[in-house]
Each structure stands twice: as structure tokens, then as C-alpha cells.
Design a protein around this motif. Structure first.
Motif, PDB file in Angstrom:
ATOM      1  N   ILE A  37       0.800  -1.217   0.162  1.00  0.00           N
ATOM      2  CA  ILE A  37      -0.045  -0.100  -0.120  1.00  0.00           C
ATOM      3  C   ILE A  37       0.864   1.275  -0.061  1.00  0.00           C
ATOM      4  O   ILE A  37       1.936   1.379   0.704  1.00  0.00           O
ATOM      5  CB  ILE A  37      -0.948   0.038   1.264  1.00  0.00           C
ATOM      6  CG1 ILE A  37      -1.829  -1.052   1.484  1.00  0.00           C
ATOM      7  CG2 ILE A  37      -1.572   1.387   1.044  1.00  0.00           C
ATOM      8  CD1 ILE A  37      -2.912  -1.312   2.807  1.00  0.00           C
ATOM      9  N   GLU A  38       0.520   2.305  -0.798  1.00  0.00           N
ATOM     10  CA  GLU A  38       1.190   3.310  -0.810  1.00  0.00           C
ATOM     11  C   GLU A  38       1.478   4.001   0.751  1.00  0.00           C
ATOM     12  O   GLU A  38       0.503   4.304   1.416  1.00  0.00           O
ATOM     13  CB  GLU A  38       0.638   4.445  -1.621  1.00  0.00           C
ATOM     14  CG  GLU A  38       0.623   4.149  -2.914  1.00  0.00           C
ATOM     15  CD  GLU A  38      -0.062   5.448  -3.983  1.00  0.00           C
ATOM     16  OE1 GLU A  38       0.518   6.281  -4.383  1.00  0.00           O
ATOM     17  OE2 GLU A  38      -1.131   5.267  -3.658  1.00  0.00           O
ATOM     18  N   ILE A  39       2.682   4.316   0.976  1.00  0.00           N
ATOM     19  CA  ILE A  39       2.952   4.734   2.225  1.00  0.00           C
ATOM     20  C   ILE A  39       2.222   6.155   2.740  1.00  0.00           C
ATOM     21  O   ILE A  39       2.043   6.173   3.739  1.00  0.00           O
ATOM     22  CB  ILE A  39       4.459   4.909   2.294  1.00  0.00           C
ATOM     23  CG1 ILE A  39       4.990   4.856   3.940  1.00  0.00           C
ATOM     24  CG2 ILE A  39       5.063   6.060   1.751  1.00  0.00           C
ATOM     25  CD1 ILE A  39       4.964   3.691   4.769  1.00  0.00           C
ATOM     26  N   LEU A  40       2.110   6.820   1.627  1.00  0.00           N
ATOM     27  CA  LEU A  40       1.356   8.090   2.042  1.00  0.00           C
ATOM     28  C   LEU A  40       0.177   8.086   2.610  1.00  0.00           C
ATOM     29  O   LEU A  40      -0.572   8.922   3.092  1.00  0.00           O
ATOM     30  CB  LEU A  40       1.490   9.100   0.788  1.00  0.00           C
ATOM     31  CG  LEU A  40       2.732   9.446   0.186  1.00  0.00           C
ATOM     32  CD1 LEU A  40       2.570  10.330  -1.049  1.00  0.00           C
ATOM     33  CD2 LEU A  40       3.697  10.148   1.364  1.00  0.00           C
ATOM     34  N   LYS A  41      -0.714   6.662   2.283  1.00  0.00           N
ATOM     35  CA  LYS A  41      -1.993   6.550   2.879  1.00  0.00           C
ATOM     36  C   LYS A  41      -1.988   5.939   4.326  1.00  0.00           C
ATOM     37  O   LYS A  41      -2.996   5.735   4.900  1.00  0.00           O
ATOM     38  CB  LYS A  41      -2.746   5.656   1.943  1.00  0.00           C
ATOM     39  CG  LYS A  41      -2.888   5.803   0.643  1.00  0.00           C
ATOM     40  CD  LYS A  41      -3.522   6.723   0.102  1.00  0.00           C
ATOM     41  CE  LYS A  41      -3.644   7.008  -1.336  1.00  0.00           C
ATOM     42  NZ  LYS A  41      -3.918   8.393  -1.983  1.00  0.00           N
ATOM     43  N   VAL A  42      -0.827   5.473   4.699  1.00  0.00           N
ATOM     44  CA  VAL A  42      -0.696   4.831   6.042  1.00  0.00           C
ATOM     45  C   VAL A  42      -0.580   5.813   7.011  1.00  0.00           C
ATOM     46  O   VAL A  42       0.268   6.717   7.313  1.00  0.00           O
ATOM     47  CB  VAL A  42       0.524   3.829   6.129  1.00  0.00           C
ATOM     48  CG1 VAL A  42       0.764   3.382   7.581  1.00  0.00           C
ATOM     49  CG2 VAL A  42       0.300   2.836   4.975  1.00  0.00           C
ATOM     50  N   GLN A  43      -1.487   5.638   8.078  1.00  0.00           N
ATOM     51  CA  GLN A  43      -1.528   6.747   9.178  1.00  0.00           C
ATOM     52  C   GLN A  43      -0.374   6.031  10.296  1.00  0.00           C
ATOM     53  O   GLN A  43       0.201   7.002  10.878  1.00  0.00           O
ATOM     54  CB  GLN A  43      -2.778   7.108   9.509  1.00  0.00           C
ATOM     55  CG  GLN A  43      -2.851   8.157  10.642  1.00  0.00           C
ATOM     56  CD  GLN A  43      -4.366   8.713  11.036  1.00  0.00           C
ATOM     57  OE1 GLN A  43      -5.120   9.046  10.115  1.00  0.00           O
ATOM     58  NE2 GLN A  43      -4.747   8.491  12.451  1.00  0.00           N
ATOM     59  N   GLU A  44      -0.682   4.870  10.751  1.00  0.00           N
ATOM     60  CA  GLU A  44      -0.245   4.328  11.847  1.00  0.00           C
ATOM     61  C   GLU A  44      -0.500   2.774  11.627  1.00  0.00           C
ATOM     62  O   GLU A  44      -1.309   2.257  10.946  1.00  0.00           O
ATOM     63  CB  GLU A  44      -0.609   4.789  13.220  1.00  0.00           C
ATOM     64  CG  GLU A  44      -1.968   4.332  13.437  1.00  0.00           C
ATOM     65  CD  GLU A  44      -2.431   5.121  14.869  1.00  0.00           C
ATOM     66  OE1 GLU A  44      -2.271   4.486  15.966  1.00  0.00           O
ATOM     67  OE2 GLU A  44      -2.829   6.317  15.031  1.00  0.00           O
ATOM     68  N   ILE A  45       0.585   1.935  12.387  1.00  0.00           N
ATOM     69  CA  ILE A  45       0.146   0.542  12.692  1.00  0.00           C
ATOM     70  C   ILE A  45       0.182   0.123  14.040  1.00  0.00           C
ATOM     71  O   ILE A  45       0.822   0.603  15.001  1.00  0.00           O
ATOM     72  CB  ILE A  45       1.440  -0.159  12.194  1.00  0.00           C
ATOM     73  CG1 ILE A  45       1.830   0.087  10.630  1.00  0.00           C
ATOM     74  CG2 ILE A  45       1.277  -1.796  12.323  1.00  0.00           C
ATOM     75  CD1 ILE A  45       3.364  -0.370  10.206  1.00  0.00           C
ATOM     76  N   ARG A  46      -1.085  -0.608  14.085  1.00  0.00           N
ATOM     77  CA  ARG A  46      -1.222  -0.982  15.675  1.00  0.00           C
ATOM     78  C   ARG A  46      -1.626  -2.670  15.721  1.00  0.00           C
ATOM     79  O   ARG A  46      -2.047  -3.173  14.977  1.00  0.00           O
ATOM     80  CB  ARG A  46      -2.974  -0.423  16.050  1.00  0.00           C
ATOM     81  CG  ARG A  46      -2.849   1.079  15.913  1.00  0.00           C
ATOM     82  CD  ARG A  46      -4.230   1.675  16.147  1.00  0.00           C
ATOM     83  NE  ARG A  46      -4.830   1.151  17.344  1.00  0.00           N
ATOM     84  CZ  ARG A  46      -4.572   2.063  18.342  1.00  0.00           C
ATOM     85  NH1 ARG A  46      -3.835   2.929  18.421  1.00  0.00           N
ATOM     86  NH2 ARG A  46      -5.380   1.360  19.655  1.00  0.00           N
ATOM     87  N   SER A  47      -1.377  -2.905  16.873  1.00  0.00           N
ATOM     88  CA  SER A  47      -1.838  -4.471  17.272  1.00  0.00           C
ATOM     89  C   SER A  47      -3.180  -4.630  17.165  1.00  0.00           C
ATOM     90  O   SER A  47      -3.878  -3.596  17.276  1.00  0.00           O
ATOM     91  CB  SER A  47      -1.354  -4.915  18.546  1.00  0.00           C
ATOM     92  OG  SER A  47      -0.204  -4.070  19.267  1.00  0.00           O
ATOM     93  N   TYR A  48      -3.604  -5.854  16.757  1.00  0.00           N
ATOM     94  CA  TYR A  48      -5.148  -6.073  16.665  1.00  0.00           C
ATOM     95  C   TYR A  48      -5.611  -6.078  18.209  1.00  0.00           C
ATOM     96  O   TYR A  48      -4.982  -6.670  19.212  1.00  0.00           O
ATOM     97  CB  TYR A  48      -5.403  -7.571  16.118  1.00  0.00           C
ATOM     98  CG  TYR A  48      -6.650  -7.542  16.002  1.00  0.00           C
ATOM     99  CD1 TYR A  48      -7.390  -7.382  14.984  1.00  0.00           C
ATOM    100  CD2 TYR A  48      -7.369  -8.606  16.850  1.00  0.00           C
ATOM    101  CE1 TYR A  48      -8.751  -7.737  15.002  1.00  0.00           C
ATOM    102  CE2 TYR A  48      -8.679  -8.828  16.521  1.00  0.00           C
ATOM    103  CZ  TYR A  48      -9.404  -8.341  15.739  1.00  0.00           C
ATOM    104  OH  TYR A  48     -10.816  -8.565  15.584  1.00  0.00           O
ATOM    105  N   ASP A  49      -6.760  -5.504  18.446  1.00  0.00           N
ATOM    106  CA  ASP A  49      -7.245  -5.178  19.683  1.00  0.00           C
ATOM    107  C   ASP A  49      -8.836  -5.464  19.371  1.00  0.00           C
ATOM    108  O   ASP A  49      -9.318  -5.872  18.294  1.00  0.00           O
ATOM    109  CB  ASP A  49      -6.940  -3.908  20.390  1.00  0.00           C
ATOM    110  CG  ASP A  49      -6.959  -3.732  21.778  1.00  0.00           C
ATOM    111  OD1 ASP A  49      -7.194  -4.596  22.259  1.00  0.00           O
ATOM    112  OD2 ASP A  49      -6.997  -2.757  22.305  1.00  0.00           O
TER     113      ASP A  49
END
Length: 170
Positions: A37-49
Motif C-alpha cells: 500500500i502506498e506509504i502516504l496512505k498509512v497513518q499508523e500500525i497497531r496491534s489487533y485489539d
């Protein structure tokens, strides 16, 4: 281990975003395949909760989470791509995206890294006729022996079956 991987990738994101490179991708795994996925679309990465389920939602929409006051829909990409269900484990993550001004999350089996693809490493989407819908695939990327399926996340999330973002009329 997962938290360390998320922390390391999170350190790479601001630099990648500041560079404004359209050819930088966050890579992730679904089943045996790798996607980008284009990096500019990524806001953050989180563990599944834990996720709050919504009644009568399509199967691929797992529910919503409250992310610092913003209600974020969560899409399970395995179900969306018909790859079957998977038990969520310590490697399962949610990639928080900002697509067309809308915040949403996608559940993936795991994230790999941030890569820069040169134009000679990117190939157009192969034609499958009407058998397979490839409208949301930007192309294929190659890194050494790895093949990446590059996703146009705006087209995917704006598709008629998803309708999570408004499509602009050209």
C-alpha cells in the motif's frame, strides 16, 4: 517481538512520508502473498485489539474502534479478498489508513517493511479479462525474488461493494 516490529516500522513512516515518494510502499502479508500500500496512505500500525461489532455489516467489516475520539471502521482483508478466515495471533496487525480524508483500518496477517520501488521494479497488472476483478490492483512489484501485489487502496475502499470513500468523477 510484534511490538518491536511495529515500533521499527513506525520510525520509518515519518521519514518515508516526509520524502513524499509515490513509489514507497508498506508491505504486508495475507496468507502466502505479499501486498503493498502506498506509504502516504498509512497513518499508523497497531496491534489487533478488541473491535465493536456492527449488526448487519458485511462479513469483511469486522466492526469499529474508537481511535482517539474518531470512530474507525475495521476491514478484514483476508475476508475481503476471499482468502478464508484465520485465527488472529500475535502477528496480526491493523494498518490505520487515511484514504480520501477518511480514517479506516485494515486487518492483515502481518507487516513486512517499507520499500521503495523503482519504475523498472513495477509491472502493470496482468489482464485476466472478466474472470478476476483487478481494478483495485495498481500493478506488481518485484524485489529480488519477492513479488508484491500493489493495491490501489482508494479504488478498493471506494468500490461499489465497499463504498467507504467517495469516488471522484473524472
Amino acid at each position: 517481538m510484534l511490538q518491536e516490529q511495529i515500533t521499527n516500522l513506525a520510525k520509518e513512516l515519518p521519514g518515508a512520508m516526509a520524502g513524499g515518494m509515490a513509489n514507497e510502499f508498506l508491505t504486508f502479508r495475507l496468507g502466502g502473498e505479499e501486498y503493498g500500500i502506498e506509504i502516504l496512505k498509512v497513518q499508523e500500525i497497531r496491534s489487533y485489539d478488541s473491535i465493536t461489532q456492527i449488526a448487519n455489516a458485511p462479513d469483511f467489516i469486522k466492526g469499529v474502534v474508537n481511535l482517539r475520539g474518531i470512530i474507525v471502521p475495521i476491514i478484514d482483508m483476508r475476508i475481503k479478498f476471499r482468502l478464508g478466515n484465520k485465527n488472529y495471533d500475535q502477528f496480526t496487525v491493523v494498518i490505520i489508513l487515511n484514504v480520501a480524508g477518511r480514517v479506516m483500518g485494515v486487518v492483515v496477517d502481518g507487516v513486512s517493511d517499507v520499500i521503495n520501488l523503482e519504475s523498472e521494479q513495477m509491472r502493470p497488472t496482468p489482464g485476466f479479462g472478466s474472470i478476476i476483478d483487478t481494478e483495485y490492483i495498481m500493478g506488481l512489484g518485484t524485489v529480488d525474488e519477492r513479488m508484491l501485489i500493489l493495491i490501489d487502496i482508494e479504488k478498493l475502499m471506494g468500490g461499489s461493494d465497499m463504498g467507504l470513500v467517495e469516488q471522484s468523477v473524472n
